[in-house]
Scaffold this motif. Structure first.
Motif, PDB file in Angstrom:
ATOM      1  N   LYS A  22      41.241  25.038  -6.413  1.00 45.33           N
ATOM      2  CA  LYS A  22      41.281  24.485  -5.064  1.00 45.33           C
ATOM      3  C   LYS A  22      40.043  23.649  -4.766  1.00 45.33           C
ATOM      4  O   LYS A  22      40.135  22.567  -4.185  1.00 45.33           O
ATOM      5  CB  LYS A  22      41.404  25.613  -4.036  1.00 45.33           C
ATOM      6  CG  LYS A  22      42.787  26.226  -3.924  1.00 45.33           C
ATOM      7  CD  LYS A  22      42.809  27.350  -2.893  1.00 45.33           C
ATOM      8  CE  LYS A  22      42.485  26.833  -1.498  1.00 45.33           C
ATOM      9  NZ  LYS A  22      42.521  27.928  -0.498  1.00 45.33           N
ATOM     10  N   HIS A  40      48.548  28.355   0.117  1.00 50.24           N
ATOM     11  CA  HIS A  40      48.989  27.791  -1.161  1.00 50.24           C
ATOM     12  C   HIS A  40      49.767  28.842  -1.958  1.00 50.24           C
ATOM     13  O   HIS A  40      49.484  30.046  -1.882  1.00 50.24           O
ATOM     14  CB  HIS A  40      47.786  27.297  -1.967  1.00 50.24           C
ATOM     15  CG  HIS A  40      46.741  28.358  -2.217  1.00 50.24           C
ATOM     16  ND1 HIS A  40      46.766  29.167  -3.334  1.00 50.24           N
ATOM     17  CD2 HIS A  40      45.663  28.734  -1.487  1.00 50.24           C
ATOM     18  CE1 HIS A  40      45.747  29.997  -3.284  1.00 50.24           C
ATOM     19  NE2 HIS A  40      45.059  29.762  -2.183  1.00 50.24           N
ATOM     20  N   GLN A  75      53.392  21.457  -7.343  1.00 53.51           N
ATOM     21  CA  GLN A  75      52.165  21.669  -6.584  1.00 53.51           C
ATOM     22  C   GLN A  75      51.270  20.430  -6.608  1.00 53.51           C
ATOM     23  O   GLN A  75      50.644  20.072  -5.604  1.00 53.51           O
ATOM     24  CB  GLN A  75      51.392  22.885  -7.139  1.00 53.51           C
ATOM     25  CG  GLN A  75      52.134  24.208  -7.051  1.00 53.51           C
ATOM     26  CD  GLN A  75      52.608  24.519  -5.648  1.00 53.51           C
ATOM     27  OE1 GLN A  75      51.824  24.546  -4.696  1.00 53.51           O
ATOM     28  NE2 GLN A  75      53.911  24.741  -5.491  1.00 53.51           N
ATOM     29  N   TYR A 116      50.050  18.249  -3.292  1.00 53.54           N
ATOM     30  CA  TYR A 116      48.657  18.071  -2.871  1.00 53.54           C
ATOM     31  C   TYR A 116      48.026  16.775  -3.385  1.00 53.54           C
ATOM     32  O   TYR A 116      46.813  16.580  -3.256  1.00 53.54           O
ATOM     33  CB  TYR A 116      47.823  19.266  -3.350  1.00 53.54           C
ATOM     34  CG  TYR A 116      48.240  20.571  -2.699  1.00 53.54           C
ATOM     35  CD1 TYR A 116      47.976  20.807  -1.348  1.00 53.54           C
ATOM     36  CD2 TYR A 116      48.921  21.549  -3.421  1.00 53.54           C
ATOM     37  CE1 TYR A 116      48.364  21.999  -0.740  1.00 53.54           C
ATOM     38  CE2 TYR A 116      49.320  22.737  -2.822  1.00 53.54           C
ATOM     39  CZ  TYR A 116      49.046  22.954  -1.475  1.00 53.54           C
ATOM     40  OH  TYR A 116      49.438  24.137  -0.877  1.00 53.54           O
TER      41      TYR A 116
END
Length: 295
Positions: free
Chosen positions: A4, A14, A156, A160
């Motif tokens: 992260k 998340h 993912q 992001y």
């Protein structure tokens, strides 16, 4: 540095386990937890495990060793997930050959349990296979569900805005459409300009403590079975309470060679009373799973 932090993700909700991208974290993928995850990735991963195990256990039961060996031929200590104990490269045949041989050897030792329909789930290896502990079961699980994990990672990264690029080498994965191992290049996040790629895993696949823990199994299921057995046999661990009633204290049972919490005794208890596995799965394992992910 955590994933992260490296990629500037601030979302507290998340879905992935936040790995340290440079060193391994002593956590393990638990196939029972995979089976209890009702997401798209969870269902896809469970289908992979179920198909693979059905094929493997059938081949071991029928003693078709060539096919059993093929099914386990692509096992390796997984790259990119950053989970488990720190990996040390092996000389000679390599970690993959070692893991495959170990897994097959352990399953062949319990062929009688497979043939009697007692052993059914990958996670039960931690109770019935002497040399397969949580880290090995986790490695095997990751290898089997590699494709759903890669697809999860890609989702993912798109979510992001994380850049991906093709892996330099082909990655092997198990294809349930064909029942074969295949290889391909995949778009994955990398550490800077290096060749080191990363594969993310759903948080719900990684419990605080493994669900199928031999000591949990012993304490919650096998222990009472052994106490009744000890009383029936009038073994040396049997005593009497103040009222003269027959009893077996847990501390006395646990120092008895015949009933102590060893894997050999656990296997014997399961063979004597196979419903202990079903009781554990339906009652104890679910309770442990819920506690693992309770906020």
């Amino acid at each position: 540095m955590r994933f992260k932090e490296k990629f500037g993700i601030t979302d507290p909700d998340h879905e992935f386990f936040d790995i340290n991208i440079y060193v391994d974290t002593k956590k393990f993928v638990d196939p029972y937890c995979v089976s209890q995850t009702p997401t798209f990735t969870g269902v896809a991963a469970q289908r992979c495990i179920s198909f693979f195990m059905k094929e493997l256990l059938t081949s071991i039961q029928n003693q078709t060793d060539t096919y059993s060996s093929y099914l386990c031929s692509r096992f390796n200590e997984p790259n990119g997930t950053r989970l488990g104990y720190s990996k040390v490269k092996r000389d000679g045949s390599g970690a993959g050959d070692h893991l495959a041989a170990l897994f097959l050897q352990e399953l062949k030792r319990i062929r009688h349990l497979i043939q009697n329909g007692i052993f059914n789930y990958l996670e039960e290896c931690s109770l019935l296979c002497d040399e397969l502990k949580f880290d090995r079961i986790s490695d095997i699980t990751i290898d089997i569900i590699k494709l759903p994990l890669i697809e999860f990672t890609q989702i993912q990264c798109h979510k992001y805005g994380i850049k991906m690029r093709k892996t330099k080498s082909k990655l092997s994965y198990f294809c349930i459409s064909t029942g074969l191992w295949k290889e391909d290049y995949f778009e994955l996040p990398h550490i800077d300009d290096s060749e080191e790629f990363l594969i993310l895993i759903p948080r719900t696949f990684i419990p605080k403590v493994p669900t199928y823990n031999p000591m949990y199994f012993y304490t919650n299921t096998a222990q009472e079975h052994f106490k009744r057995q000890a009383i029936f046999n009038n073994d040396s661990c049997v005593s009497r309470d103040r009222k003269g009633n027959t009893q077996v204290l847990s501390k006395d049972l646990r120092i008895s060679e015949q009933y102590k919490p060893s894997k050999s005794n656990i296997k014997r208890g399961i063979l004597e009373k196979p419903e202990l596995l079903l009781k554990y799965r339906n009652e104890i394992a679910m309770d442990i799973y819920i506690r693992n992910f309770r906020k």
